[in-house]
Design a protein around this motif. Structure first.
Motif, mmCIF file in Angstrom:
data_model
loop_
_atom_site.group_PDB
_atom_site.id
_atom_site.type_symbol
_atom_site.label_atom_id
_atom_site.label_comp_id
_atom_site.label_asym_id
_atom_site.label_seq_id
_atom_site.Cartn_x
_atom_site.Cartn_y
_atom_site.Cartn_z
ATOM 1 N N VAL A 52 55.047 79.482 -169.908
ATOM 2 C CA VAL A 52 56.399 79.021 -170.222
ATOM 3 C C VAL A 52 56.497 77.537 -169.867
ATOM 4 C CG1 VAL A 52 58.837 79.318 -169.669
ATOM 5 C CG2 VAL A 52 57.340 81.330 -169.830
ATOM 6 N N PRO A 53 56.866 76.701 -170.818
ATOM 7 C CA PRO A 53 56.922 75.256 -170.555
ATOM 8 C C PRO A 53 57.812 74.879 -169.365
ATOM 9 C CG PRO A 53 57.096 75.663 -172.902
ATOM 10 C CD PRO A 53 57.168 77.009 -172.221
ATOM 11 N N ALA A 54 58.858 75.626 -169.097
ATOM 12 C CA ALA A 54 59.790 75.301 -168.008
ATOM 13 C C ALA A 54 59.233 75.609 -166.621
ATOM 14 C CB ALA A 54 61.100 76.054 -168.212
ATOM 15 N N TRP A 55 58.140 76.343 -166.549
ATOM 16 C CA TRP A 55 57.555 76.645 -165.242
ATOM 17 C C TRP A 55 57.014 75.363 -164.616
ATOM 18 C CZ3 TRP A 55 54.267 81.485 -166.867
ATOM 19 C CH2 TRP A 55 55.103 82.598 -166.993
ATOM 20 N N PRO A 56 57.037 75.286 -163.275
ATOM 21 C CA PRO A 56 56.477 74.098 -162.609
ATOM 22 C C PRO A 56 55.004 73.895 -162.965
ATOM 23 C CG PRO A 56 57.727 75.440 -161.054
ATOM 24 C CD PRO A 56 57.612 76.240 -162.329
ATOM 25 N N ALA A 57 54.618 72.633 -163.058
ATOM 26 C CA ALA A 57 53.241 72.301 -163.432
ATOM 27 C C ALA A 57 52.229 72.915 -162.474
ATOM 28 C CB ALA A 57 53.071 70.786 -163.484
ATOM 29 N N ALA A 58 52.534 72.924 -161.185
ATOM 30 C CA ALA A 58 51.594 73.492 -160.206
ATOM 31 C C ALA A 58 51.398 74.987 -160.435
ATOM 32 C CB ALA A 58 52.093 73.233 -158.790
ATOM 33 N N PHE A 59 52.452 75.687 -160.817
ATOM 34 C CA PHE A 59 52.342 77.120 -161.087
ATOM 35 C C PHE A 59 51.493 77.368 -162.335
ATOM 36 C CE2 PHE A 59 54.166 81.115 -162.889
ATOM 37 C CZ PHE A 59 53.703 81.973 -161.897
ATOM 38 N N LYS A 60 51.738 76.579 -163.376
ATOM 39 C CA LYS A 60 50.942 76.729 -164.600
ATOM 40 C C LYS A 60 49.480 76.415 -164.333
ATOM 41 C CE LYS A 60 53.769 74.141 -167.050
ATOM 42 N NZ LYS A 60 54.417 73.422 -168.170
ATOM 43 N N GLN A 61 49.210 75.425 -163.490
ATOM 44 C CA GLN A 61 47.832 75.082 -163.133
ATOM 45 C C GLN A 61 47.178 76.230 -162.378
ATOM 46 O OE1 GLN A 61 46.005 72.480 -164.056
ATOM 47 N NE2 GLN A 61 44.248 73.274 -162.938
ATOM 48 N N LEU A 62 47.915 76.847 -161.456
ATOM 49 C CA LEU A 62 47.393 77.995 -160.710
ATOM 50 C C LEU A 62 47.006 79.120 -161.657
ATOM 51 C CD1 LEU A 62 46.819 79.598 -158.095
ATOM 52 C CD2 LEU A 62 49.250 80.247 -158.127
ATOM 53 N N LEU A 63 47.876 79.440 -162.607
ATOM 54 C CA LEU A 63 47.561 80.498 -163.571
ATOM 55 C C LEU A 63 46.328 80.135 -164.390
ATOM 56 C CD1 LEU A 63 51.109 81.525 -164.843
ATOM 57 C CD2 LEU A 63 49.685 82.663 -163.127
ATOM 58 N N ALA A 64 46.256 78.894 -164.849
ATOM 59 C CA ALA A 64 45.098 78.458 -165.642
ATOM 60 C C ALA A 64 43.814 78.589 -164.836
ATOM 61 C CB ALA A 64 45.305 77.018 -166.114
ATOM 62 N N GLU A 65 43.868 78.253 -163.560
ATOM 63 C CA GLU A 65 42.677 78.372 -162.719
ATOM 64 C C GLU A 65 42.308 79.837 -162.485
ATOM 65 O OE1 GLU A 65 43.031 75.960 -159.201
ATOM 66 O OE2 GLU A 65 43.534 74.197 -160.397
ATOM 67 N N CYS A 66 43.304 80.692 -162.340
ATOM 68 C CA CYS A 66 43.015 82.134 -162.182
ATOM 69 C C CYS A 66 42.321 82.694 -163.426
ATOM 70 C CB CYS A 66 44.316 82.909 -161.953
ATOM 71 S SG CYS A 66 45.034 82.712 -160.308
ATOM 72 N N TRP A 67 42.678 82.147 -164.575
ATOM 73 C CA TRP A 67 42.163 82.679 -165.845
ATOM 74 C C TRP A 67 40.968 81.905 -166.372
ATOM 75 C CZ3 TRP A 67 47.746 82.631 -168.100
ATOM 76 C CH2 TRP A 67 48.503 83.622 -167.475
ATOM 77 N N SER A 68 40.432 80.967 -165.596
ATOM 78 C CA SER A 68 39.294 80.186 -166.068
ATOM 79 C C SER A 68 38.036 81.063 -166.096
ATOM 80 C CB SER A 68 39.063 78.963 -165.179
ATOM 81 O OG SER A 68 38.608 79.358 -163.911
ATOM 82 N N TYR A 69 37.024 80.563 -166.741
ATOM 83 C CA TYR A 69 35.793 81.335 -166.928
ATOM 84 C C TYR A 69 34.778 81.173 -165.816
ATOM 85 C CZ TYR A 69 37.188 82.605 -171.590
ATOM 86 O OH TYR A 69 37.852 83.144 -172.645
#
Length: 70
Positions: A52-69
């Motif tokens: 969700v674009p409105a989520w804080p950038a740090a939260f989106k980064q955390l999710l992206a890192e959790c889902w990285s390969y």
């Protein structure tokens, strides 16, 4: 793919943690139009929930890192 074919790992746990955070934050159903047997294949091919674009950038980064390969 049967559940017996999956192996637990730290990477899988971290991925699942990210999914859980996404579900709590979004209050949405994960993969609502997919059959459970199709989810594993899609995830292996890079399919991830939308952030969700409105989520804080740090939260989106955390999710992206959790889902990285790695």
């Amino acid at each position: 793919m049967a559940a017996a074919e999956y192996q637990s790992s730290t990477s899988a746990d971290v991925f699942s943690y990210g999914i859980t955070l996404w579900q709590i934050a979004s209050r949405a159903t994960l993969y609502p139009r997919l059959y459970p047997e199709d989810v594993a294949e899609k995830v292996k091919n890079g399919f991830r929930p939308k952030l969700v674009p409105a989520w804080p950038a740090a939260f989106k980064q955390l999710l992206a890192e959790c889902w990285s390969y790695d």
